[in-house]
Scaffold this motif. Sequence first.
Motif, short mmCIF file in Angstrom:
data_model
loop_
_atom_site.label_atom_id
_atom_site.label_comp_id
_atom_site.label_asym_id
_atom_site.label_seq_id
_atom_site.Cartn_x
_atom_site.Cartn_y
_atom_site.Cartn_z
N ILE A 1 0.86 -1.17 0.00
CA ILE A 1 0.00 0.00 0.00
C ILE A 1 0.90 1.23 0.00
O ILE A 1 1.87 1.29 0.74
CB ILE A 1 -0.89 0.05 1.27
CG1 ILE A 1 -1.66 -1.26 1.45
CG2 ILE A 1 -1.81 1.24 1.26
CD1 ILE A 1 -2.67 -1.54 0.38
N ASN A 2 0.56 2.21 -0.82
CA ASN A 2 1.32 3.45 -0.86
C ASN A 2 0.52 4.53 -0.13
O ASN A 2 -0.35 5.16 -0.72
CB ASN A 2 1.61 3.87 -2.30
CG ASN A 2 2.49 5.09 -2.36
OD1 ASN A 2 2.79 5.71 -1.35
ND2 ASN A 2 2.91 5.44 -3.56
N PRO A 3 0.80 4.76 1.16
CA PRO A 3 0.02 5.76 1.91
C PRO A 3 0.28 7.18 1.46
O PRO A 3 -0.47 8.08 1.78
CB PRO A 3 0.46 5.54 3.35
CG PRO A 3 1.84 5.00 3.24
CD PRO A 3 1.85 4.17 1.97
N ARG A 4 1.34 7.41 0.70
CA ARG A 4 1.64 8.77 0.26
C ARG A 4 0.60 9.31 -0.71
O ARG A 4 0.46 10.50 -0.87
CB ARG A 4 3.03 8.84 -0.34
CG ARG A 4 4.09 8.69 0.73
CD ARG A 4 5.48 8.82 0.16
NE ARG A 4 6.43 8.44 1.17
CZ ARG A 4 6.91 7.23 1.32
NH1 ARG A 4 6.56 6.26 0.51
NH2 ARG A 4 7.76 6.96 2.27
N ILE A 5 -0.14 8.41 -1.34
CA ILE A 5 -1.19 8.88 -2.24
C ILE A 5 -2.57 8.40 -1.79
O ILE A 5 -3.56 8.61 -2.46
CB ILE A 5 -0.93 8.43 -3.70
CG1 ILE A 5 -0.83 6.91 -3.80
CG2 ILE A 5 0.31 9.11 -4.26
CD1 ILE A 5 -0.75 6.38 -5.22
N GLY A 6 -2.62 7.71 -0.65
CA GLY A 6 -3.89 7.26 -0.10
C GLY A 6 -4.47 6.03 -0.77
O GLY A 6 -5.61 5.68 -0.57
N GLU A 7 -3.67 5.31 -1.53
CA GLU A 7 -4.13 4.13 -2.27
C GLU A 7 -4.51 3.01 -1.31
O GLU A 7 -3.74 2.64 -0.44
CB GLU A 7 -3.02 3.65 -3.20
CG GLU A 7 -3.31 2.34 -3.87
CD GLU A 7 -2.08 1.81 -4.55
OE1 GLU A 7 -1.84 0.59 -4.41
OE2 GLU A 7 -1.36 2.57 -5.18
N GLY A 8 -5.69 2.47 -1.46
CA GLY A 8 -6.09 1.28 -0.75
C GLY A 8 -6.31 1.43 0.74
O GLY A 8 -6.42 0.45 1.44
N MET A 9 -6.40 2.61 1.23
CA MET A 9 -6.57 2.80 2.69
C MET A 9 -8.02 2.66 3.09
O MET A 9 -8.92 2.87 2.43
CB MET A 9 -6.05 4.16 3.12
CG MET A 9 -4.56 4.29 2.91
SD MET A 9 -3.59 3.04 3.73
CE MET A 9 -3.86 3.46 5.40
#
Length: 109
Positions: free
Chosen positions: A101-109
């Motif tokens: 998951i890439n939290p820097r772009i909010g993907e999949g959170m």
Amino acid sequence: MEHRTIRYARRRVAGRLLEPNRAQSLWRNRMGRLYLAAPHGRTELILGVAETVPAPKGMAWGLYSNEDSPFETWLVDRNGAHRLAVAPASLIDAYGPWRRINPRIGEGM
């Protein structure tokens, strides 16, 4: 139109100096559980959010560490800065597939 710069940089949040944590990564297994993976095989299961405080405008989403307490991990998203409650765990192949998951772009959170 107002131009706003989003920065993944060290920021002071609620009296804590949070610095970007580029060493850790966020992973989700097939059951939907979230884990933090760090260098040298250290992994932690995310149990939930221990504390939430407002994040400054212009603070980029992502993983941060408290400079005074390096094993304290924070996740910044659109809802503020969240101190994560974690427990030591392992990334077990049988729980795969593992999705980063890439939290820097909010993907999949």
